[in-house]
Scaffold this active site. Structure first.
Site, PDB file in Angstrom:
ATOM      1  N   HIS A 228      52.921  30.955 -58.367  1.00 22.21           N
ATOM      2  CA  HIS A 228      54.201  30.933 -57.672  1.00 22.21           C
ATOM      3  C   HIS A 228      54.176  31.945 -56.524  1.00 22.21           C
ATOM      4  CE1 HIS A 228      56.776  28.983 -61.097  1.00 22.21           C
ATOM      5  NE2 HIS A 228      55.725  28.263 -60.760  1.00 22.21           N
TER       6      HIS A 228
ATOM      7  N   GLU B  93      55.857  34.659 -55.866  1.00 22.19           N
ATOM      8  CA  GLU B  93      55.862  36.080 -56.213  1.00 22.19           C
ATOM      9  C   GLU B  93      54.454  36.544 -56.617  1.00 22.19           C
ATOM     10  OE1 GLU B  93      59.873  34.387 -57.696  1.00 22.19           O
ATOM     11  OE2 GLU B  93      57.822  33.681 -57.331  1.00 22.19           O
TER      12      GLU B  93
ATOM     13  N   CYS C 285      57.916  34.681 -63.474  1.00 23.51           N
ATOM     14  CA  CYS C 285      57.756  35.607 -62.356  1.00 23.51           C
ATOM     15  C   CYS C 285      58.605  36.860 -62.538  1.00 23.51           C
ATOM     16  CB  CYS C 285      58.105  34.914 -61.041  1.00 23.51           C
ATOM     17  SG  CYS C 285      56.902  33.637 -60.583  1.00 23.51           S
TER      18      CYS C 285
ATOM     19  N   ARG D 258      55.604  11.162 -44.789  1.00 18.29           N
ATOM     20  CA  ARG D 258      55.168  10.595 -46.067  1.00 18.29           C
ATOM     21  C   ARG D 258      54.492  11.645 -46.949  1.00 18.29           C
ATOM     22  NH1 ARG D 258      52.582   4.670 -44.338  1.00 18.29           N
ATOM     23  NH2 ARG D 258      54.574   3.692 -43.764  1.00 18.29           N
TER      24      ARG D 258
ATOM     25  N   THR E 143      59.587  -7.078 -47.527  1.00 19.12           N
ATOM     26  CA  THR E 143      58.777  -6.200 -46.690  1.00 19.12           C
ATOM     27  C   THR E 143      57.336  -6.160 -47.193  1.00 19.12           C
ATOM     28  OG1 THR E 143      60.672  -4.837 -46.088  1.00 19.12           O
ATOM     29  CG2 THR E 143      58.504  -3.828 -45.850  1.00 19.12           C
TER      30      THR E 143
ATOM     31  N   ASP F  85      54.958  -7.728 -44.376  1.00 18.58           N
ATOM     32  CA  ASP F  85      54.239  -6.681 -43.644  1.00 18.58           C
ATOM     33  C   ASP F  85      52.930  -6.273 -44.299  1.00 18.58           C
ATOM     34  OD1 ASP F  85      56.426  -6.774 -42.032  1.00 18.58           O
ATOM     35  OD2 ASP F  85      57.175  -4.767 -42.489  1.00 18.58           O
TER      36      ASP F  85
ATOM     37  N   GLU G 218      61.650   2.702 -47.035  1.00 16.70           N
ATOM     38  CA  GLU G 218      61.186   2.223 -45.727  1.00 16.70           C
ATOM     39  C   GLU G 218      61.561   0.768 -45.441  1.00 16.70           C
ATOM     40  OE1 GLU G 218      57.626   2.942 -43.883  1.00 16.70           O
ATOM     41  OE2 GLU G 218      57.667   5.109 -44.145  1.00 16.70           O
TER      42      GLU G 218
ATOM     43  N   GLY H 226      63.001  -3.420 -46.808  1.00  9.01           N
ATOM     44  CA  GLY H 226      63.560  -3.913 -45.562  1.00  9.01           C
ATOM     45  C   GLY H 226      65.046  -3.658 -45.397  1.00  9.01           C
TER      46      GLY H 226
ATOM     47  N   LEU I 264      67.675  -1.372 -47.670  1.00 13.24           N
ATOM     48  CA  LEU I 264      68.297  -0.211 -47.046  1.00 13.24           C
ATOM     49  C   LEU I 264      69.820  -0.324 -47.068  1.00 13.24           C
ATOM     50  CD1 LEU I 264      65.835   0.041 -44.043  1.00 13.24           C
ATOM     51  CD2 LEU I 264      66.203   1.862 -45.717  1.00 13.24           C
TER      52      LEU I 264
END
Length: 342
Positions: free
Chosen positions: A44, A46, A82, A181, A193, A197, A279, A281, A285
């Site tokens: 981590h 710290e 920590c 990404r 999609t 695609d 992303e 289609g 969305l």
């Protein structure tokens, strides 16, 4: 604390589902150590910070102030607490950006430090620290991943030509998208999609981790020769048909009589997936938008391209613009869900 935030940001995309954290150790206005959480399962912030102190300065640790962007942990996870390390090194003062809302920490780290007689200050650049870890906080407080909607549209508001893969954003913007990404835990597309695609949904144009690939294919009608199913990257298929695993290909069975998006959000929380970039289609969305299950929308607009006959881009509801970026002929607009971020 500003330096803590700069350091923390260097861990983006590498430490999820942990938060990104930076730490700085200061002796009489001189930084003698600094570090950040670099990789999930490893040291981590710290620990990295204290370990970075030069041998000649180690005697100064017990007279220094530790600045850390997020409350030090107080539980055993992949690494020891920590808070115990800070106590062991007899650091007299700790300045914390914001409190951790994760139930295993949530004030316990601060309590442990104070119980050991350490002076603790909390809330320094608090809003900035919360903003940096907004994915982490949404994940733990809302019990779902942080959801980012992303699409590219032409100047006349089209997301693609009809039944045809359409390239809208320029090469420089595409490279930026691949960087995005690497910083998210997962990436999602719908059936149409995936079929039209045939996207790989990898970060080929930027060094970093590939996100987990998610596809909604309720009837399992997508052919297995698609790039999504090449098993090079972990892929989850949400469907109504079957549950199970086949190497890197996982099938998650949804219930037909329940809200699909809520089921998926809950499943991803159980899978420890902290953030998702959706992303496409357009239908998928728009479904997230209408359900109100989204946190940000990143919209790339090509100012010169005109498609005319094509698929309409999604229509954002309850949004507020917080940033814009221009890359050649592309303008990227960044929105927040105003119903959540009031």
């Amino acid at each position: 604390m500003q330096r803590c935030l700069q350091l923390a940001a260097m861990g983006a995309g590498k430490v999820a589902p942990n938060p990104i954290v930076g730490a700085v150790l200061v002796y009489e206005d001189r930084i003698i150590g600094e570090g950040y959480h670099q990789q999930f399962g490893e040291a981590h912030a710290e620990v990295s910070c204290i370990n970075s102190v030069a041998e000649a300065d180690r005697m100064l640790i017990k007279e220094s102030t530790l600045y850390v962007s997020l409350e030090p942990c107080a539980h055993f996870g992949k690494t020891p607490p920590c808070a115990d390390l800070i106590i062991k090194n007899k650091i007299p003062k700790v300045v914390i950006g914001c409190q951790d809302s994760f139930k295993e920490v949530a004030g316990k780290g601060i309590e442990r430090l104070k119980a050991a007689g350490i002076e603790v200050a909390v809330g320094i650049l608090e809003n900035e620290c919360i903003e940096l870890n907004r994915r982490f906080f949404v994940f733990h407080e809302m019990k779902r991943p942080y959801i980012i909607l992303k699409w590219a549209q032409s100047s006349d508001g089209k997301i693609a030509a009809e039944a045809k893969r359409t390239f809208i954003s320029n090469d420089f913007t595409n490279r930026l998208v691949h960087k995005w990404r690497t910083e998210e835990a997962a990436i999602m597309v719908g059936t149409n999609t995936a079929l039209l695609d045939d996207p790989a949904l990898t970060a080929r144009l930027w060094p970093g981790n590939n996100p987990v690939r998610l596809v909604i294919d309720t009837a399992l009608k997508l052919p297995l020769y698609l790039k999504l199913f090449d098993r090079t990257v972990k892929t989850v298929v949400f469907n109504f048909v079957k549950q199970g695993k086949d190497e890197n290909l996982n099938y998650y069975k949804l219930k037909k009589d329940e809200n699909i998006l809520l089921q998926i959000a809950g499943a991803l929380y159980e899978m420890n997936i902290q953030s998702v970039m959706v992303e496409g289609g357009a239908k998928l969305l728009q479904s997230f938008i209408e359900e109100g299950i989204w946190d940000e929308a990143w919209v790339i607009s090509n100012e010169q391209q005109i498609i005319c006959n094509g698929l309409n881009a999604p229509v954002l509801l309850n949004n507020k613009l917080y940033k814009q970026q221009k890359i050649k002929n592309d303008t990227i607009s960044f929105f927040r869900n105003a119903a959540i971020n009031k």
